[in-house]
Design an enzyme around this catalytic site. Structure first.
Site, PDB file in Angstrom:
ATOM      1  N   GLY A  46      34.194  43.349  39.532  1.00 25.32           N
ATOM      2  CA  GLY A  46      34.337  44.396  40.686  1.00 25.32           C
ATOM      3  C   GLY A  46      34.272  45.800  39.989  1.00 25.32           C
ATOM      4  O   GLY A  46      34.143  46.145  38.663  1.00 25.32           O
ATOM      5  N   GLN A  51      34.350  54.977  39.720  1.00 31.84           N
ATOM      6  CA  GLN A  51      34.061  54.559  38.514  1.00 31.84           C
ATOM      7  C   GLN A  51      32.695  54.659  38.099  1.00 31.84           C
ATOM      8  O   GLN A  51      32.287  54.724  36.816  1.00 31.84           O
ATOM      9  CB  GLN A  51      34.263  53.003  38.367  1.00 31.84           C
ATOM     10  CG  GLN A  51      35.711  52.584  38.271  1.00 31.84           C
ATOM     11  CD  GLN A  51      35.685  50.952  38.026  1.00 31.84           C
ATOM     12  OE1 GLN A  51      35.484  50.084  38.989  1.00 31.84           O
ATOM     13  NE2 GLN A  51      36.029  50.869  36.837  1.00 31.84           N
ATOM     14  N   CYS A  90      39.406  46.334  33.036  1.00 25.83           N
ATOM     15  CA  CYS A  90      38.718  47.350  33.923  1.00 25.83           C
ATOM     16  C   CYS A  90      37.565  47.971  33.245  1.00 25.83           C
ATOM     17  O   CYS A  90      37.653  48.458  31.873  1.00 25.83           O
ATOM     18  CB  CYS A  90      39.932  48.487  34.330  1.00 25.83           C
ATOM     19  SG  CYS A  90      39.066  49.843  35.400  1.00 25.83           S
ATOM     20  N   LEU A  91      36.594  48.127  33.732  1.00 22.52           N
ATOM     21  CA  LEU A  91      35.200  48.552  33.206  1.00 22.52           C
ATOM     22  C   LEU A  91      35.376  50.205  32.682  1.00 22.52           C
ATOM     23  O   LEU A  91      34.617  50.532  31.577  1.00 22.52           O
ATOM     24  CB  LEU A  91      34.148  48.372  34.138  1.00 22.52           C
ATOM     25  CG  LEU A  91      33.686  46.923  34.513  1.00 22.52           C
ATOM     26  CD1 LEU A  91      32.434  47.044  35.264  1.00 22.52           C
ATOM     27  CD2 LEU A  91      33.378  46.254  33.323  1.00 22.52           C
ATOM     28  N   HIS A 132      42.780  45.063  43.068  1.00 26.15           N
ATOM     29  CA  HIS A 132      42.255  45.958  41.738  1.00 26.15           C
ATOM     30  C   HIS A 132      41.430  47.049  42.288  1.00 26.15           C
ATOM     31  O   HIS A 132      41.604  48.204  42.144  1.00 26.15           O
ATOM     32  CB  HIS A 132      41.899  45.193  40.613  1.00 26.15           C
ATOM     33  CG  HIS A 132      41.370  46.116  39.361  1.00 26.15           C
ATOM     34  ND1 HIS A 132      41.861  46.019  38.024  1.00 26.15           N
ATOM     35  CD2 HIS A 132      40.366  47.019  39.301  1.00 26.15           C
ATOM     36  CE1 HIS A 132      41.467  46.883  37.271  1.00 26.15           C
ATOM     37  NE2 HIS A 132      40.350  47.476  37.826  1.00 26.15           N
ATOM     38  N   GLU A 133      40.361  46.700  43.056  1.00 24.91           N
ATOM     39  CA  GLU A 133      39.081  47.586  43.227  1.00 24.91           C
ATOM     40  C   GLU A 133      39.769  48.578  44.421  1.00 24.91           C
ATOM     41  O   GLU A 133      39.485  49.695  44.485  1.00 24.91           O
ATOM     42  CB  GLU A 133      38.100  46.822  43.815  1.00 24.91           C
ATOM     43  CG  GLU A 133      37.166  46.069  42.901  1.00 24.91           C
ATOM     44  CD  GLU A 133      37.198  46.861  41.373  1.00 24.91           C
ATOM     45  OE1 GLU A 133      36.796  48.045  41.596  1.00 24.91           O
ATOM     46  OE2 GLU A 133      37.256  46.201  40.274  1.00 24.91           O
ATOM     47  N   HIS A 136      41.785  51.443  42.978  1.00 22.60           N
ATOM     48  CA  HIS A 136      40.896  52.482  42.348  1.00 22.60           C
ATOM     49  C   HIS A 136      40.598  53.455  43.685  1.00 22.60           C
ATOM     50  O   HIS A 136      40.596  54.780  43.343  1.00 22.60           O
ATOM     51  CB  HIS A 136      39.433  51.799  41.989  1.00 22.60           C
ATOM     52  CG  HIS A 136      39.531  51.436  40.615  1.00 22.60           C
ATOM     53  ND1 HIS A 136      39.704  52.348  39.540  1.00 22.60           N
ATOM     54  CD2 HIS A 136      39.106  50.095  39.875  1.00 22.60           C
ATOM     55  CE1 HIS A 136      39.600  51.650  38.576  1.00 22.60           C
ATOM     56  NE2 HIS A 136      39.242  50.275  38.777  1.00 22.60           N
TER      57      HIS A 136
HETATM   58 NI    NI Z   1      38.964  48.814  37.377  1.00 25.86          NI
END
Ligand code: NI
Length: 157
Positions: A46, A51, A90-91, A132-133, A136
């Site tokens: 995701g 991000q 998380c990226l 999660h997304e 964000h």
């Molecule tokens: Ni994330």
């Protein structure tokens, strides 16, 4: 398609409340394609627009199941049930993994890149990824929900 640079913590854009998308134009479609490309390149499931430094309510998800590519624009969680506790990363936090509690089932209403409304029901890992997304897009990072962190060697994902 272009692979965009992923913003890492700490960066203020990650904690901004993202703006609603009102224009479903060609640049938006290009952005969505770039977000998938960037997510696959980083081996994530995701990615949310903040991000890559864009504080707009756009996220992409693909957990590799039969639902395939999911584009979430202006998403709203309309219902959630149950709970699950499991590992999350998380990226924007390379190498950091923690245990996070989330609802087990969710229903999300959103728009796609053409502005068309749709509803998606998900459970288990896909529900976790969607939530999660969506977090964000409200400037909420998974670290604010971590119950316990894992040592890197315990986690591969
Ligand atoms: Ni994330």
């Amino acid at each position: 398609m272009t692979i965009r640079k992923i913003v890492e913590h700490p960066n203020p854009v990650l904690e901004m409340k993202c703006e609603t998308v009102t224009q479903f134009d060609k640049p938006l479609k290009t952005l969505v394609k770039d977000m998938f490309e960037t997510m696959y390149d980083a081996e994530g499931v995701g990615l949310a627009a903040p991000q890559i430094g864009i504080p707009k309510q756009i996220a992409v998800v693909d957990v590799g199941d039969e639902k395939g590519q999911i584009v979430l624009i202006n998403p709203v969680v309309t219902s959630s049930n149950g709970s699950q506790t499991g590992p999350e990363g998380c990226l924007s936090f390379p190498g950091l993994f923690g245990e996070v509690e989330r609802p087990f089932d969710v229903t999300v209403k959103a728009q796609d890149e053409n502005g068309k409304y749709f509803t998606i029901k998900a459970n288990d890992f896909l529900a976790r990824a969607l939530l999660h997304e969506i977090d964000h897009l409200h400037g909420i990072l998974f670290t604010s929900k971590v119950i316990a962190y894992y040592e890197n060697e315990e986690m591969e994902r």
